[in-house]
Every structure is written in C-alpha cells, then in structure tokens.
Design an enzyme around this catalytic site. Sequence first.
Site, mmCIF file in Angstrom:
data_model
loop_
_atom_site.group_PDB
_atom_site.id
_atom_site.type_symbol
_atom_site.label_atom_id
_atom_site.label_comp_id
_atom_site.label_asym_id
_atom_site.label_seq_id
_atom_site.Cartn_x
_atom_site.Cartn_y
_atom_site.Cartn_z
ATOM 1 N N GLU A 176 0.819 -1.209 0.000
ATOM 2 C CA GLU A 176 0.000 0.000 0.000
ATOM 3 C C GLU A 176 0.859 1.268 0.000
ATOM 4 O O GLU A 176 0.544 2.238 -0.676
ATOM 5 C CB GLU A 176 -0.891 -0.026 1.241
ATOM 6 C CG GLU A 176 -1.992 0.968 1.252
ATOM 7 C CD GLU A 176 -2.940 0.695 2.391
ATOM 8 O OE1 GLU A 176 -3.224 1.641 3.131
ATOM 9 O OE2 GLU A 176 -3.386 -0.460 2.556
ATOM 10 N N ASP A 177 1.944 1.255 0.766
ATOM 11 C CA ASP A 177 2.740 2.463 0.959
ATOM 12 C C ASP A 177 4.039 2.505 0.167
ATOM 13 O O ASP A 177 4.634 3.568 0.035
ATOM 14 C CB ASP A 177 3.095 2.628 2.443
ATOM 15 C CG ASP A 177 1.890 2.864 3.326
ATOM 16 O OD1 ASP A 177 0.813 3.215 2.804
ATOM 17 O OD2 ASP A 177 2.013 2.686 4.551
#
Length: 190
Positions: free
Chosen positions: A61-62
Amino acid sequence: MELSATFDQALVYASQIHRTQHRKGSGIPYFSHLMAVAALVLENGGSETEAIAALLHDAVEDQGGMARLDEIRRLFGPAVAEVVAGCTDAWGEPKPAWEERKRRYLEHLPQAAPATLLVSSADKLHNARTILEDYRQFGETLWPRFSHGKPGILWYYRALATAYRRAGAPERIVAELERVLDELEKMAGR
C-alpha cells in the site's frame, strides 16, 4: 517457537523500505508500528509466517504496489504475500477515495483467511491504541491529522471491530479493540 533467519530478513527488509516514513503527526519512525503489529501477532498465537506478514503488511500500500507484492512473494513466499495482499486497501497512486477504500476493505473481511484477520486486527488494534494515546495528549487537535477527522475515524474503527467480530478474528484482539474504542468514544464525546 523460535524465529528463523527468514524473520530476521523480513525485519531488515521492512526497516529498509519504510525507513523514511513516520507515524501521522509525529516524528516516530513508522517501523515502530510494524514491530508492534508483529509483536501482537506473536503474542496472540501467530506463526512466523503471520509475524513476517505483520512486518510487511503496509509495504504494498505504501511502498510499491504490485511490484512490491511480487518481490515479497519471491523473498518470503506465497503465504506471506497472500496475507499482505489481504491487508492492503490500495494498490497504487493515486489511491481511490478514502471512504470507498474503507468500505471495500470492510466488505472483504468476512471472506478473509484467519491469518489475514489476525494480522489486520492486530494492525488496527495498534493504530487505535496510538490514536487513544495521542488523544489523551493532544485532545481535539488530534483529528485534523486524518483526512476524514473524528467522525470518519470513529466510524471506521467501530465498523472494523464489528466486522472482525463477525468474521471470527481473534477474540482477545477484538475485545481489546472494542475496549480501546469505548474509551476513545467516551473521551471524544461520542
């Protein structure tokens, strides 16, 4: 249970890919969150595979989307990659709108595997504990850190607790998440 060299490798890998990140509104290294989630997983009967997934749960996600997931699969195996994928609510930039992402994440929890429920609920418990501690310190000035402020955060975490309970996430974690939320809601005037 003894942790293997693979866990050590995941610890270093997570530290390297999240090195420049900090917790919202603080100078606390983001890596501290990853270690806390892995500790919660291990303290609640999780396997080494689940603890490794806890260390890597935000990597996709990051820090790199599908390419990162492919790398995790290659380095740590398909079981770790499956849990990480199950903990991911956005796969690239720009991310979909916050509420849409959160609703989709909530909708996927009833079908999530037990390993994903363990890591996900440990993640959200640590986040909720941090929010509560920050609220104790900063009061209402805490909420602007979050794009959807107090109403959005309180809604989402309560919906998570309900979804985890219904999906059969670990009782100890769900009960603690509910206690933290009860206290946070009481203090925040909800």
